[in-house]
Design a protein around this motif. Structure first.
Motif, PDB file in Angstrom:
ATOM      1  N   GLY A 263       0.819  -1.218   0.000  1.00  0.00           N
ATOM      2  CA  GLY A 263       0.000   0.000   0.000  1.00  0.00           C
ATOM      3  C   GLY A 263       0.841   1.251   0.000  1.00  0.00           C
ATOM      4  O   GLY A 263       0.453   2.283  -0.539  1.00  0.00           O
ATOM      5  N   GLY A 264       2.011   1.205   0.633  1.00  0.00           N
ATOM      6  CA  GLY A 264       2.987   2.270   0.551  1.00  0.00           C
ATOM      7  C   GLY A 264       2.713   3.502   1.379  1.00  0.00           C
ATOM      8  O   GLY A 264       3.429   4.497   1.285  1.00  0.00           O
ATOM      9  N   ARG A 265       1.689   3.492   2.236  1.00  0.00           N
ATOM     10  CA  ARG A 265       1.366   4.692   2.999  1.00  0.00           C
ATOM     11  C   ARG A 265       2.535   5.118   3.891  1.00  0.00           C
ATOM     12  O   ARG A 265       2.894   6.295   3.952  1.00  0.00           O
ATOM     13  N   GLY A 266       3.172   4.139   4.554  1.00  0.00           N
ATOM     14  CA  GLY A 266       4.301   4.478   5.416  1.00  0.00           C
ATOM     15  C   GLY A 266       5.459   5.046   4.632  1.00  0.00           C
ATOM     16  O   GLY A 266       6.140   5.973   5.072  1.00  0.00           O
ATOM     17  N   ALA A 267       5.704   4.512   3.448  1.00  0.00           N
ATOM     18  CA  ALA A 267       6.819   4.975   2.633  1.00  0.00           C
ATOM     19  C   ALA A 267       6.609   6.414   2.184  1.00  0.00           C
ATOM     20  O   ALA A 267       7.541   7.224   2.202  1.00  0.00           O
TER      21      ALA A 267
ATOM     22  N   GLU B 184      -0.543   7.983  -1.801  1.00  0.00           N
ATOM     23  CA  GLU B 184       0.105   9.296  -1.820  1.00  0.00           C
ATOM     24  C   GLU B 184      -0.112  10.010  -0.490  1.00  0.00           C
ATOM     25  O   GLU B 184      -1.022   9.686   0.271  1.00  0.00           O
ATOM     26  N   ASP B 185       0.774  10.952  -0.215  1.00  0.00           N
ATOM     27  CA  ASP B 185       0.653  11.803   0.965  1.00  0.00           C
ATOM     28  C   ASP B 185       1.126  13.182   0.529  1.00  0.00           C
ATOM     29  O   ASP B 185       2.315  13.394   0.308  1.00  0.00           O
ATOM     30  N   ALA B 186       0.201  14.127   0.382  1.00  0.00           N
ATOM     31  CA  ALA B 186       0.557  15.433  -0.184  1.00  0.00           C
ATOM     32  C   ALA B 186      -0.332  16.515   0.397  1.00  0.00           C
ATOM     33  O   ALA B 186      -1.364  16.242   1.017  1.00  0.00           O
ATOM     34  N   ILE B 187       0.091  17.763   0.160  1.00  0.00           N
ATOM     35  CA  ILE B 187      -0.672  18.893   0.695  1.00  0.00           C
ATOM     36  C   ILE B 187      -1.995  19.074  -0.037  1.00  0.00           C
ATOM     37  O   ILE B 187      -2.913  19.724   0.474  1.00  0.00           O
TER      38      ILE B 187
ATOM     39  N   GLY C 288       4.895  16.565  -1.004  1.00  0.00           N
ATOM     40  CA  GLY C 288       4.076  15.447  -1.454  1.00  0.00           C
ATOM     41  C   GLY C 288       4.941  14.264  -1.822  1.00  0.00           C
ATOM     42  O   GLY C 288       6.134  14.406  -2.109  1.00  0.00           O
ATOM     43  N   ALA C 289       4.357  13.091  -1.776  1.00  0.00           N
ATOM     44  CA  ALA C 289       5.061  11.868  -2.167  1.00  0.00           C
ATOM     45  C   ALA C 289       4.033  10.880  -2.703  1.00  0.00           C
ATOM     46  O   ALA C 289       2.861  10.894  -2.303  1.00  0.00           O
ATOM     47  N   SER C 290       4.470  10.015  -3.599  1.00  0.00           N
ATOM     48  CA  SER C 290       3.572   9.005  -4.160  1.00  0.00           C
ATOM     49  C   SER C 290       4.294   7.667  -4.264  1.00  0.00           C
ATOM     50  O   SER C 290       5.510   7.609  -4.475  1.00  0.00           O
TER      51      SER C 290
END
Length: 268
Positions: free
Chosen positions: A6-10, A38-41, A22-24
């Motif tokens: 899922g990659g959320r932690g990464a 992804e985790d982004a503004i 941001g990161a994906s």
């Protein structure tokens, strides 16, 4: 850091470590790039799929090499129509498992800038950690599949062994029956023992007949009827069946101390 597919932690660790906006985490699906997490503004492309030939993540996976974009407006690998609605103005992306890319990990900034060597090294380390986690999960799944297959094979082996034992038992029974048939055909007198024993077990037999069958049984035992060469009574049974098939009967009478006398009566 959680480096599951899922990659959320990464992506979260990437934001913190690189101070990115941001990161994906992108997975390879055949010839498509799947933006899994992804985790982004602000929203980017989570859940979307793009051809590998039309995005930077696809280029990274195809080449097994990192991509540094100082300014998205100046890099031909950037699909501007896809990036224009977002805050992204510069980025860096590295492969997940460079030898055989399983995906890509990207970091994004809202201003034009070049990722430093330190940032690129850290980003690759995070991607390598994700690759290791994915490979570990794949190995566990294969191990589970292998164990399940071994369990199936063990069950099949046990079933085959049980069938083999059943067949062996059946063969032994057939061999024993064949031996009995062959022996009784040679020793029909042994059938007298079986008949006498069966009649004596009959509670309704008249006392006179009981004494007679006792004499028959004792006479046969005195003659060695209980020896290993004795038959099992099939000879007399065959005789009875043959006589009755011709409409006749078999009678037995005491032969005055010299055993028993069996008479076959057939219709004229």
């Amino acid at each position: 850091m959680t480096c599951a597919p899922g990659g959320r932690g990464a992506t979260t660790d990437t934001d913190i470590a690189l101070r990115a906006e941001g990161a994906s985490f992108v997975l390879r699906e055949g010839e498509l790039c799947y933006y899994a997490e992804e985790d982004a503004i602000s929203a980017l492309w989570q859940g979307m799929r793009f051809p590998m030939s039309s995005c930077v993540s696809g280029w990274v996976m195809q080449n097994g090499a990192p991509a540094i974009v100082d300014d998205i407006a100046l890099d031909p690998r950037i699909p501007l129509d896809v990036y224009r609605p977002t805050f992204v103005r510069s980025m860096a992306m590295v492969p997940v498992n460079a030898r055989a890319p399983l995906g890509a990990l990207g970091s994004y900034w809202g201003s034009a800038r070049a990722a430093t060597a330190y940032e690129l090294t850290l980003l690759q380390a995070l991607a390598d950690g994700a690759a290791l986690a994915m490979e570990t999960i794949a190995l566990r799944e294969r191990a589970d599949d292998t164990q399940a297959r071994l369990t199936e094979l063990e069950a099949a082996t046990r079933e085959l062994e049980e069938r083999h034992r059943a067949l062996a038992d059946s063969q032994r029974q057939n061999d024993s029956l064949n031996e009995l048939l062959a022996h009784d055909l040679r020793s029909p007198a042994a059938g007298i023992l079986l008949t006498a024993t069966a009649r004596l077990r009959d509670r309704d037999i008249p006392e006179r007949d009981r004494r007679r069958w006792k004499r028959v049984l004792c006479s046969r035992l005195d003659d060695g009827g209980a020896s290993p060469s004795a038959g099992r009574g099939l000879g007399l049974t065959f005789c009875k069946l043959a006589v009755e098939a011709h409409g006749g009967t078999i009678q037995v009478r005491d032969n005055e101390g010299r055993g028993s006398c069996f008479s076959v009566l057939l219709p004229a």
